[in-house]
Design a protein around this motif. Structure first.
Motif, PDB file in Angstrom:
ATOM      1  N   ARG A  44       0.837  -1.204   0.000  1.00 41.26           N
ATOM      2  CA  ARG A  44       0.000   0.000   0.000  1.00 41.26           C
ATOM      3  C   ARG A  44       0.867   1.248   0.000  1.00 41.26           C
ATOM      4  O   ARG A  44       0.626   2.208  -0.739  1.00 41.26           O
ATOM      5  CB  ARG A  44      -0.931   0.003   1.207  1.00 41.26           C
ATOM      6  CG  ARG A  44      -1.929   1.172   1.235  1.00 41.26           C
ATOM      7  CD  ARG A  44      -2.752   1.185   2.505  1.00 41.26           C
ATOM      8  NE  ARG A  44      -3.795   2.184   2.447  1.00 41.26           N
ATOM      9  CZ  ARG A  44      -3.630   3.490   2.681  1.00 41.26           C
ATOM     10  NH1 ARG A  44      -2.405   3.958   2.974  1.00 41.26           N
ATOM     11  NH2 ARG A  44      -4.638   4.340   2.614  1.00 41.26           N
ATOM     12  N   SER A  45       1.914   1.230   0.834  1.00 39.62           N
ATOM     13  CA  SER A  45       2.819   2.369   0.913  1.00 39.62           C
ATOM     14  C   SER A  45       3.558   2.571  -0.401  1.00 39.62           C
ATOM     15  O   SER A  45       3.718   3.706  -0.873  1.00 39.62           O
ATOM     16  CB  SER A  45       3.812   2.149   2.053  1.00 39.62           C
ATOM     17  OG  SER A  45       4.755   3.183   2.130  1.00 39.62           O
ATOM     18  N   TYR A  46       4.003   1.474  -1.013  1.00 43.72           N
ATOM     19  CA  TYR A  46       4.711   1.576  -2.282  1.00 43.72           C
ATOM     20  C   TYR A  46       3.841   2.237  -3.353  1.00 43.72           C
ATOM     21  O   TYR A  46       4.294   3.127  -4.077  1.00 43.72           O
ATOM     22  CB  TYR A  46       5.131   0.188  -2.772  1.00 43.72           C
ATOM     23  CG  TYR A  46       6.415  -0.342  -2.184  1.00 43.72           C
ATOM     24  CD1 TYR A  46       7.048   0.296  -1.121  1.00 43.72           C
ATOM     25  CD2 TYR A  46       7.004  -1.507  -2.678  1.00 43.72           C
ATOM     26  CE1 TYR A  46       8.214  -0.203  -0.576  1.00 43.72           C
ATOM     27  CE2 TYR A  46       8.180  -2.009  -2.142  1.00 43.72           C
ATOM     28  CZ  TYR A  46       8.780  -1.352  -1.089  1.00 43.72           C
ATOM     29  OH  TYR A  46       9.948  -1.838  -0.562  1.00 43.72           O
ATOM     30  N   MET A  47       2.597   1.793  -3.471  1.00 41.70           N
ATOM     31  CA  MET A  47       1.745   2.333  -4.520  1.00 41.70           C
ATOM     32  C   MET A  47       1.336   3.781  -4.223  1.00 41.70           C
ATOM     33  O   MET A  47       1.291   4.614  -5.138  1.00 41.70           O
ATOM     34  CB  MET A  47       0.510   1.457  -4.693  1.00 41.70           C
ATOM     35  CG  MET A  47      -0.328   1.811  -5.910  1.00 41.70           C
ATOM     36  SD  MET A  47       0.588   1.797  -7.481  1.00 41.70           S
ATOM     37  CE  MET A  47       0.902   0.035  -7.680  1.00 41.70           C
TER      38      MET A  47
ATOM     39  N   VAL B 291       2.330   6.915  -6.804  1.00 43.98           N
ATOM     40  CA  VAL B 291       1.419   7.925  -7.349  1.00 43.98           C
ATOM     41  C   VAL B 291       1.879   9.320  -6.953  1.00 43.98           C
ATOM     42  O   VAL B 291       1.858  10.257  -7.771  1.00 43.98           O
ATOM     43  CB  VAL B 291      -0.024   7.655  -6.884  1.00 43.98           C
ATOM     44  CG1 VAL B 291      -0.952   8.783  -7.317  1.00 43.98           C
ATOM     45  CG2 VAL B 291      -0.525   6.324  -7.439  1.00 43.98           C
ATOM     46  N   ALA B 292       2.313   9.492  -5.699  1.00 42.97           N
ATOM     47  CA  ALA B 292       2.802  10.795  -5.257  1.00 42.97           C
ATOM     48  C   ALA B 292       3.992  11.244  -6.103  1.00 42.97           C
ATOM     49  O   ALA B 292       4.088  12.420  -6.491  1.00 42.97           O
ATOM     50  CB  ALA B 292       3.189  10.733  -3.782  1.00 42.97           C
ATOM     51  N   ALA B 293       4.911  10.319  -6.397  1.00 42.89           N
ATOM     52  CA  ALA B 293       6.071  10.670  -7.209  1.00 42.89           C
ATOM     53  C   ALA B 293       5.650  11.057  -8.625  1.00 42.89           C
ATOM     54  O   ALA B 293       6.215  11.986  -9.221  1.00 42.89           O
ATOM     55  CB  ALA B 293       7.056   9.503  -7.252  1.00 42.89           C
ATOM     56  N   LEU B 294       4.667  10.363  -9.186  1.00 40.73           N
ATOM     57  CA  LEU B 294       4.181  10.708 -10.519  1.00 40.73           C
ATOM     58  C   LEU B 294       3.594  12.111 -10.548  1.00 40.73           C
ATOM     59  O   LEU B 294       3.799  12.870 -11.499  1.00 40.73           O
ATOM     60  CB  LEU B 294       3.137   9.681 -10.972  1.00 40.73           C
ATOM     61  CG  LEU B 294       3.666   8.264 -11.258  1.00 40.73           C
ATOM     62  CD1 LEU B 294       2.509   7.283 -11.378  1.00 40.73           C
ATOM     63  CD2 LEU B 294       4.531   8.234 -12.506  1.00 40.73           C
ATOM     64  N   VAL B 295       2.876  12.490  -9.488  1.00 39.07           N
ATOM     65  CA  VAL B 295       2.334  13.850  -9.403  1.00 39.07           C
ATOM     66  C   VAL B 295       3.472  14.861  -9.311  1.00 39.07           C
ATOM     67  O   VAL B 295       3.470  15.896 -10.003  1.00 39.07           O
ATOM     68  CB  VAL B 295       1.388  13.976  -8.183  1.00 39.07           C
ATOM     69  CG1 VAL B 295       0.936  15.424  -8.002  1.00 39.07           C
ATOM     70  CG2 VAL B 295       0.182  13.059  -8.339  1.00 39.07           C
ATOM     71  N   ALA B 296       4.472  14.574  -8.478  1.00 39.80           N
ATOM     72  CA  ALA B 296       5.607  15.486  -8.328  1.00 39.80           C
ATOM     73  C   ALA B 296       6.370  15.633  -9.646  1.00 39.80           C
ATOM     74  O   ALA B 296       6.797  16.737 -10.007  1.00 39.80           O
ATOM     75  CB  ALA B 296       6.534  14.976  -7.221  1.00 39.80           C
ATOM     76  N   GLN B 297       6.522  14.537 -10.367  1.00 42.11           N
ATOM     77  CA  GLN B 297       7.236  14.582 -11.646  1.00 42.11           C
ATOM     78  C   GLN B 297       6.448  15.375 -12.690  1.00 42.11           C
ATOM     79  O   GLN B 297       7.019  16.129 -13.484  1.00 42.11           O
ATOM     80  CB  GLN B 297       7.493  13.149 -12.132  1.00 42.11           C
ATOM     81  CG  GLN B 297       8.531  12.420 -11.288  1.00 42.11           C
ATOM     82  CD  GLN B 297       8.482  10.909 -11.394  1.00 42.11           C
ATOM     83  OE1 GLN B 297       9.128  10.205 -10.613  1.00 42.11           O
ATOM     84  NE2 GLN B 297       7.710  10.382 -12.327  1.00 42.11           N
ATOM     85  N   TYR B 298       5.157  15.217 -12.686  1.00 41.91           N
ATOM     86  CA  TYR B 298       4.318  15.983 -13.619  1.00 41.91           C
ATOM     87  C   TYR B 298       4.418  17.478 -13.321  1.00 41.91           C
ATOM     88  O   TYR B 298       4.566  18.304 -14.227  1.00 41.91           O
ATOM     89  CB  TYR B 298       2.868  15.529 -13.518  1.00 41.91           C
ATOM     90  CG  TYR B 298       1.909  16.410 -14.284  1.00 41.91           C
ATOM     91  CD1 TYR B 298       1.889  16.395 -15.683  1.00 41.91           C
ATOM     92  CD2 TYR B 298       1.058  17.286 -13.623  1.00 41.91           C
ATOM     93  CE1 TYR B 298       1.025  17.217 -16.394  1.00 41.91           C
ATOM     94  CE2 TYR B 298       0.193  18.113 -14.324  1.00 41.91           C
ATOM     95  CZ  TYR B 298       0.180  18.073 -15.713  1.00 41.91           C
ATOM     96  OH  TYR B 298      -0.656  18.900 -16.418  1.00 41.91           O
ATOM     97  N   ASP B 299       4.370  17.835 -12.043  1.00 44.82           N
ATOM     98  CA  ASP B 299       4.444  19.256 -11.676  1.00 44.82           C
ATOM     99  C   ASP B 299       5.802  19.856 -12.027  1.00 44.82           C
ATOM    100  O   ASP B 299       5.889  21.020 -12.425  1.00 44.82           O
ATOM    101  CB  ASP B 299       4.175  19.419 -10.179  1.00 44.82           C
ATOM    102  CG  ASP B 299       2.729  19.138  -9.799  1.00 44.82           C
ATOM    103  OD1 ASP B 299       1.859  19.231 -10.694  1.00 44.82           O
ATOM    104  OD2 ASP B 299       2.469  18.814  -8.631  1.00 44.82           O
TER     105      ASP B 299
ATOM    106  N   ALA C 298      -5.259   6.125  -2.297  1.00 42.38           N
ATOM    107  CA  ALA C 298      -4.740   7.077  -1.307  1.00 42.38           C
ATOM    108  C   ALA C 298      -3.803   8.082  -1.950  1.00 42.38           C
ATOM    109  O   ALA C 298      -3.747   9.251  -1.556  1.00 42.38           O
ATOM    110  CB  ALA C 298      -4.029   6.328  -0.184  1.00 42.38           C
ATOM    111  N   GLY C 299      -3.061   7.653  -2.976  1.00 47.40           N
ATOM    112  CA  GLY C 299      -2.129   8.555  -3.637  1.00 47.40           C
ATOM    113  C   GLY C 299      -2.808   9.643  -4.446  1.00 47.40           C
ATOM    114  O   GLY C 299      -2.204  10.707  -4.699  1.00 47.40           O
ATOM    115  N   LEU C 300      -4.063   9.431  -4.849  1.00 43.54           N
ATOM    116  CA  LEU C 300      -4.768  10.439  -5.643  1.00 43.54           C
ATOM    117  C   LEU C 300      -4.968  11.740  -4.876  1.00 43.54           C
ATOM    118  O   LEU C 300      -5.171  12.794  -5.486  1.00 43.54           O
ATOM    119  CB  LEU C 300      -6.121   9.883  -6.098  1.00 43.54           C
ATOM    120  CG  LEU C 300      -6.076   8.669  -7.039  1.00 43.54           C
ATOM    121  CD1 LEU C 300      -7.488   8.224  -7.377  1.00 43.54           C
ATOM    122  CD2 LEU C 300      -5.292   8.982  -8.307  1.00 43.54           C
ATOM    123  N   GLN C 301      -4.911  11.676  -3.546  1.00 45.04           N
ATOM    124  CA  GLN C 301      -5.092  12.886  -2.739  1.00 45.04           C
ATOM    125  C   GLN C 301      -4.063  13.958  -3.089  1.00 45.04           C
ATOM    126  O   GLN C 301      -4.347  15.163  -2.960  1.00 45.04           O
ATOM    127  CB  GLN C 301      -4.960  12.548  -1.252  1.00 45.04           C
ATOM    128  CG  GLN C 301      -3.554  12.084  -0.863  1.00 45.04           C
ATOM    129  CD  GLN C 301      -3.327  11.925   0.609  1.00 45.04           C
ATOM    130  OE1 GLN C 301      -3.394  12.896   1.360  1.00 45.04           O
ATOM    131  NE2 GLN C 301      -3.084  10.682   1.036  1.00 45.04           N
TER     132      GLN C 301
END
Length: 433
Positions: free
Chosen positions: A347-350, A354-362, A409-412
């Motif tokens: 759960r933590s990995y996923m 997702v959080a890293a993907l958001v950071a990379q997009y930004d 959870a990462g979508l937040q």
């Protein structure tokens, strides 16, 4: 294959023998040529023991692959493709026919140790005393001693200090601010070496680990390196599910270059930087941090969950750098022993992914990161579910539910503008951030 304890056997093909006997239970075999890792496979009881002819066949297959991947005439090390695999087929029929396979493997496996005094080993730990003690024993036993060994104690009260005092070579640094990225950044500032090698407190190092890291940086024009992470034990169901059904931390035994071309090829799909390796076995030139910044403290254990390592590799490749995957640098990881621990980990990995993907997009505006979140990951969940049904992978439904929960959870992080405006801290020579 996941019902009972699975012994991890290390088979040295240079001796053409292994320690399995008729009637032995299933085993997970890791094949070596002396100190050179070649491959691994899980075997059922009826497949054991391996006969001499079968061991010779393993030598031919693994050896040809190894020599082809390391042959300068073929442009070694090979460039990674979309899925993190070599671009060209790794076969050398002429080597097999020449009778020189053994001599070539011996030459690869018996290279003299390379001095490692320019390497600072940084180990981040948090309230895992016994695991840390085992890790430190393997660090101080290296064939090439590192220039320094720094333990970043990320616990609230500095509880690792008594363990560090057992080892006079170890320097203990207390960093009470929680978060793995915070601890790793503290390690960068506390260390002095030109090369900073990171490992975790739940691993044990092969005796040649520092020497192989030093060799790679001396031979290749690279700024970063990732190494091979092998399972230390497969005693429990959770450990076997992670290694056998989920692939562990990777199965590649040949060196690969991850460069700007790899980044551009995978960029439309969310550059697959997680294929490079794992944070339990990685190293960087200090100048890289001066150029692109430190670990993003929004990411990693104690923050969003994980992927602080892959996000740094993303920045490296996006800025035109190169990372080498070199499986000669080996560590042995102690996977989570119990299923609740594994489910929390996945759960933590996923969530962190997702959080890293958001950071990379930004940071870079690459829409492939959003494609990964809303396209590739849901398809991955569906395919994994169906594969688990067809192949009767009994552990995947449990871990898959945890992964889906982590994704949700990462979508937040998409909805947190303050979080999204932050960036990785910059490097300053005086240690200030």
């Amino acid at each position: 294959m996941t019902a009972h304890s699975l012994p991890v056997r290390h088979v040295d093909l240079s001796t053409a023998r292994n320690d399995a006997h008729p009637g032995d239970a299933a085993a997970f075999s890791i094949f070596w040529w002396k100190d050179l890792p070649l491959g691994m496979r899980a075997s059922l009881p009826e497949e054991l023991p391996f006969g001499e002819a079968q061991l010779r066949q393993f030598t031919a297959e693994y050896g040809a692959e190894q020599l082809a991947a390391r042959c300068p005439a073929l442009g070694a090390p090979l460039r990674a493709t979309f899925e993190g695999r070599p671009r060209q087929a790794l076969t050398l029929p002429h080597v097999l026919g020449s009778g020189k396979l053994v001599e070539e493997l011996d030459a690869l496996a018996t290279m003299p140790p390379v001095p490692a005094e320019d390497i600072s080993v940084v180990i981040c730990t948090r309230e895992r005393g016994e695991a840390l003690a085992g890790c430190l024993k393997s660090v101080v036993a290296q064939a090439s001693a590192a220039g320094e060994i720094v333990v970043i104690d990320n616990s609230k009260h500095g509880g690792a200090e008594p363990i560090c005092r057992r080892f006079p070579e170890i320097r203990h640094v207390h960093e009470p601010r929680p978060g793995l990225s915070v601890a790793r950044n503290a390690g960068i500032h506390a260390s002095r070496g030109e090369i900073i090698a990171f490992t975790d407190d739940d691993v044990e190092l092969h005796p040649n680990w520092t020497a192989e890291i030093a060799r790679a940086f001396s031979n290749e024009d690279i700024e970063a390196l990732a190494g091979l992470v092998l399972p230390a034990r497969l005693d429990t169901r959770a450990q076997r599910i992670f290694q056998l059904e989920m692939g562990g931390f990777g199965t590649t035994f040949v060196p690969l270059r991850f460069d700007r071309r790899f980044f551009e090829e995978t960029r439309p799909h969310g550059a697959h930087v997680w294929k490079i390796g794992a944070g339990a076995n990685m190293a960087f030139r200090r100048t890289l941090f001066e150029r692109i910044g430190l670990f993003d403290e929004r990411l990693g254990a104690g923050a969003s969950g994980c992927s602080e390592d892959s996000e740094l590799w993303y920045r490296l490749l996006a800025e035109g750098g190169t990372c080498l995957y070199e499986p000669r640098a080996v560590v042995f990881h102690h996977h989570r022993r119990e299923l609740p621990e594994l489910r929390r980990q996945m759960r933590s990995y996923m969530k962190g992914h997702v959080a890293a993907l958001v950071a990379q997009y930004d940071a870079f505006g690459d829409r492939g990161n959003l494609t990964r979140i809303f396209g590739q990951l849901p398809v991955y969940f569906l395919k994994t579910f169906l594969k688990g049904l067809v192949e009767k992978q009994c552990g995947r439904p449990e871990t898959l539910v945890s992964e889906v929960a982590g994704w949700a959870a990462g979508l937040q992080f998409l909805c947190r503008p303050g979080w999204r405006r932050q960036r990785a801290p910059r490097y300053f020579e005086n240690g200030a951030i």
